[in-house]
Write a protein that holds these residues in place. Structure first.
Motif, PDB file in Angstrom:
ATOM      1  N   LEU A   1       7.525  16.925  -6.078  1.00 49.13           N
ATOM      2  CA  LEU A   1       6.164  16.092  -6.174  1.00 49.13           C
ATOM      3  C   LEU A   1       6.663  14.811  -7.129  1.00 49.13           C
ATOM      4  O   LEU A   1       6.182  13.874  -6.729  1.00 49.13           O
ATOM      5  CB  LEU A   1       4.958  16.814  -6.905  1.00 49.13           C
ATOM      6  CG  LEU A   1       4.485  18.042  -5.887  1.00 49.13           C
ATOM      7  CD1 LEU A   1       3.407  18.648  -6.750  1.00 49.13           C
ATOM      8  CD2 LEU A   1       3.821  17.334  -4.489  1.00 49.13           C
ATOM      9  N   GLU A   2       7.349  15.020  -7.999  1.00 50.80           N
ATOM     10  CA  GLU A   2       8.053  14.050  -8.946  1.00 50.80           C
ATOM     11  C   GLU A   2       8.612  12.830  -8.065  1.00 50.80           C
ATOM     12  O   GLU A   2       8.378  11.657  -8.026  1.00 50.80           O
ATOM     13  CB  GLU A   2       8.710  14.444  -9.685  1.00 50.80           C
ATOM     14  CG  GLU A   2       9.466  13.433 -10.932  1.00 50.80           C
ATOM     15  CD  GLU A   2      10.816  12.689 -10.510  1.00 50.80           C
ATOM     16  OE1 GLU A   2      10.863  11.464 -10.920  1.00 50.80           O
ATOM     17  OE2 GLU A   2      11.297  13.276  -9.497  1.00 50.80           O
ATOM     18  N   LYS A   3       9.665  13.681  -6.891  1.00 50.64           N
ATOM     19  CA  LYS A   3      10.114  12.536  -6.165  1.00 50.64           C
ATOM     20  C   LYS A   3       9.229  11.813  -5.120  1.00 50.64           C
ATOM     21  O   LYS A   3       9.189  10.486  -5.102  1.00 50.64           O
ATOM     22  CB  LYS A   3      11.217  13.042  -5.400  1.00 50.64           C
ATOM     23  CG  LYS A   3      12.488  13.767  -5.807  1.00 50.64           C
ATOM     24  CD  LYS A   3      13.392  14.371  -5.188  1.00 50.64           C
ATOM     25  CE  LYS A   3      14.574  14.859  -5.843  1.00 50.64           C
ATOM     26  NZ  LYS A   3      14.304  16.082  -6.703  1.00 50.64           N
ATOM     27  N   LEU A   4       8.117  12.509  -4.561  1.00 54.72           N
ATOM     28  CA  LEU A   4       7.344  11.998  -3.599  1.00 54.72           C
ATOM     29  C   LEU A   4       6.391  11.136  -4.173  1.00 54.72           C
ATOM     30  O   LEU A   4       5.965  10.105  -3.806  1.00 54.72           O
ATOM     31  CB  LEU A   4       6.752  13.190  -2.864  1.00 54.72           C
ATOM     32  CG  LEU A   4       7.640  13.911  -1.942  1.00 54.72           C
ATOM     33  CD1 LEU A   4       6.895  15.034  -1.139  1.00 54.72           C
ATOM     34  CD2 LEU A   4       8.153  13.039  -0.806  1.00 54.72           C
ATOM     35  N   LEU A   5       5.689  11.633  -5.339  1.00 56.94           N
ATOM     36  CA  LEU A   5       4.570  10.708  -5.739  1.00 56.94           C
ATOM     37  C   LEU A   5       4.821   9.798  -6.860  1.00 56.94           C
ATOM     38  O   LEU A   5       4.028   8.964  -7.150  1.00 56.94           O
ATOM     39  CB  LEU A   5       3.474  11.853  -6.361  1.00 56.94           C
ATOM     40  CG  LEU A   5       3.091  12.927  -5.397  1.00 56.94           C
ATOM     41  CD1 LEU A   5       2.050  14.174  -5.927  1.00 56.94           C
ATOM     42  CD2 LEU A   5       2.708  12.452  -4.163  1.00 56.94           C
ATOM     43  N   ILE A   6       5.811  10.121  -7.672  1.00 56.07           N
ATOM     44  CA  ILE A   6       6.169   9.212  -8.843  1.00 56.07           C
ATOM     45  C   ILE A   6       7.460   8.254  -8.623  1.00 56.07           C
ATOM     46  O   ILE A   6       7.231   7.151  -8.660  1.00 56.07           O
ATOM     47  CB  ILE A   6       6.540   9.959  -9.941  1.00 56.07           C
ATOM     48  CG1 ILE A   6       5.223  10.884 -10.382  1.00 56.07           C
ATOM     49  CG2 ILE A   6       6.618   8.981 -11.330  1.00 56.07           C
ATOM     50  CD1 ILE A   6       5.628  12.081 -11.418  1.00 56.07           C
ATOM     51  N   ARG A   7       8.353   8.855  -8.151  1.00 51.19           N
ATOM     52  CA  ARG A   7       9.674   8.044  -8.012  1.00 51.19           C
ATOM     53  C   ARG A   7       9.399   7.035  -7.040  1.00 51.19           C
ATOM     54  O   ARG A   7       9.999   5.811  -7.221  1.00 51.19           O
ATOM     55  CB  ARG A   7      10.783   8.997  -7.669  1.00 51.19           C
ATOM     56  CG  ARG A   7      11.886   8.257  -7.601  1.00 51.19           C
ATOM     57  CD  ARG A   7      12.719   7.670  -9.142  1.00 51.19           C
ATOM     58  NE  ARG A   7      12.827   8.808 -10.091  1.00 51.19           N
ATOM     59  CZ  ARG A   7      13.138   8.905 -11.260  1.00 51.19           C
ATOM     60  NH1 ARG A   7      13.201   7.629 -11.804  1.00 51.19           N
ATOM     61  NH2 ARG A   7      13.141   9.860 -11.862  1.00 51.19           N
TER      62      ARG A   7
ATOM     63  N   VAL B   1       0.829  -1.009   0.082  1.00 49.16           N
ATOM     64  CA  VAL B   1      -0.059  -0.054   0.067  1.00 49.16           C
ATOM     65  C   VAL B   1       0.842   1.273   0.095  1.00 49.16           C
ATOM     66  O   VAL B   1       1.724   1.518   0.938  1.00 49.16           O
ATOM     67  CB  VAL B   1      -1.075  -0.177   1.609  1.00 49.16           C
ATOM     68  CG1 VAL B   1      -1.783   1.240   1.239  1.00 49.16           C
ATOM     69  CG2 VAL B   1      -1.837  -1.358   1.427  1.00 49.16           C
ATOM     70  N   HIS B   2       0.755   1.868  -1.099  1.00 48.35           N
ATOM     71  CA  HIS B   2       1.756   3.120  -1.277  1.00 48.35           C
ATOM     72  C   HIS B   2       1.143   4.230  -0.827  1.00 48.35           C
ATOM     73  O   HIS B   2       0.248   4.906  -1.831  1.00 48.35           O
ATOM     74  CB  HIS B   2       2.406   3.112  -2.843  1.00 48.35           C
ATOM     75  CG  HIS B   2       3.263   3.924  -2.922  1.00 48.35           C
ATOM     76  ND1 HIS B   2       3.125   5.516  -3.165  1.00 48.35           N
ATOM     77  CD2 HIS B   2       4.950   3.886  -3.087  1.00 48.35           C
ATOM     78  CE1 HIS B   2       4.426   6.069  -3.350  1.00 48.35           C
ATOM     79  NE2 HIS B   2       5.244   5.198  -3.234  1.00 48.35           N
ATOM     80  N   LEU B   3       1.421   5.067   0.285  1.00 45.69           N
ATOM     81  CA  LEU B   3       0.741   6.342   0.864  1.00 45.69           C
ATOM     82  C   LEU B   3       1.525   7.293   0.934  1.00 45.69           C
ATOM     83  O   LEU B   3       1.444   8.067   1.721  1.00 45.69           O
ATOM     84  CB  LEU B   3       0.043   5.632   2.081  1.00 45.69           C
ATOM     85  CG  LEU B   3      -0.931   4.871   1.877  1.00 45.69           C
ATOM     86  CD1 LEU B   3      -1.691   4.535   3.355  1.00 45.69           C
ATOM     87  CD2 LEU B   3      -2.208   5.037   0.994  1.00 45.69           C
ATOM     88  N   VAL B   4       2.992   7.262   0.314  1.00 41.04           N
ATOM     89  CA  VAL B   4       3.636   8.431   0.321  1.00 41.04           C
ATOM     90  C   VAL B   4       3.043   9.791  -0.296  1.00 41.04           C
ATOM     91  O   VAL B   4       2.492   9.406  -1.711  1.00 41.04           O
ATOM     92  CB  VAL B   4       5.123   7.817  -0.489  1.00 41.04           C
ATOM     93  CG1 VAL B   4       5.857   9.330  -0.514  1.00 41.04           C
ATOM     94  CG2 VAL B   4       5.625   6.746   0.210  1.00 41.04           C
TER      95      VAL B   4
END
Length: 257
Positions: free
Chosen positions: A118-124, A95-98
């Motif tokens: 956001l690219e780091k937190l939500l995608i990477r 479960v990915h909740l970052v």
């Protein structure tokens, strides 16, 4: 069977929760543990993660462990996944909740430094965890991967360009993971996938501390983190084909422009 109805629904499952120290992560960890799962909670914030593990212990669950993991490090994410499967014999869920949010007053006022974050937190982080857990979720026979997205990915607003684009990219990545699960099933001679990648879509989240801080706020259309946790736990109650590669709306779906 729901745990509250008299028995654990997730007994014997091993479920990893990334971003476990936030309000949504805490609610998910407690709900999954209450349903009988062994929960491996991970976060970059060791102090807040310990609070979640302690809260689970206070609630009577001895099946929650915490591990500080830098999910921006692909090797660290893979070591986490491999270690869990080696220790428990299987991993049935990630479960990915970052999360994270940045916005602006207008489209032209967008600071592209917000996109970089956001690219780091939500995608990477989603890329690293999905790649790390992909094979283990297939091997478990009932694997589930889930992210939380926002209605703004479907109908972005001018001031949320970076956020909406990042959420849309994370959705696309998750849909590609679902396609991988479908193709793996087909290659193995199965008519339907046994693993699933799902997108839970909300408008925004609300929790008790937010309500206490803003007692007069209505939070119209917001999803309570406890309701989100309930939806997450329910992913294992549904056949994989019902959730794999689907956006599961917990808020009314907006009309597309």
């Amino acid at each position: 069977m729901d745990a509250a109805a008299g028995g654990p629904a997730l007994d014997g499952m091993v479920i990893a929760v990334a971003g476990a120290a936030g309000p949504a992560g805490r609610a998910a960890v407690l709900r999954l543990a209450a349903a009988g799962a062994t929960v491996a909670a991970a976060d970059a914030d060791a102090a807040r993660l310990k609070e979640v593990v302690d809260a689970a212990a206070s609630a009577g669950s001895a099946k929650v462990t915490g591990e500080t993991v830098d999910l921006l490090d692909a090797d660290a994410a893979r070591a986490w996944a491999d270690g869990l499967e080696k220790e428990h014999g299987a991993v049935h869920g990630l479960v990915h909740l970052v999360g994270g949010w940045r916005g602006s007053k207008s489209f032209t006022g967008t600071d592209l430094a917000d996109w970089d974050l956001l690219e780091k937190l939500l995608i990477r982080t989603a890329q690293h965890t999905s790649l790390a857990f992909h094979d283990a979720l297939l091997r478990s026979g009932r694997g589930r991967f889930a992210i939380v997205s926002a209605a703004g990915a479907t109908k972005p607003t001018a001031g949320n360009a970076a956020y909406g684009a990042a959420k849309a990219a994370a959705e696309a990545w998750t849909l590609a993971l679902g396609d991988s699960f479908r193709k793996a099933a087909k290659a193995g001679g199965d008519a339907e996938p046994r693993a699933a990648a799902a997108i839970l879509v909300i408008k925004a989240l609300v929790h008790d501390a937010m309500r206490a801080e803003r007692p007069d706020a209505k939070f119209a259309g917001f999803t309570d983190v406890k309701d989100l946790a309930e939806a997450i736990a329910g992913l294992w109650d549904r056949p994989a084909q019902e959730v794999n590669g689907h956006r599961l709306w917990l808020t009314p779906e907006p009309n597309r422009p």
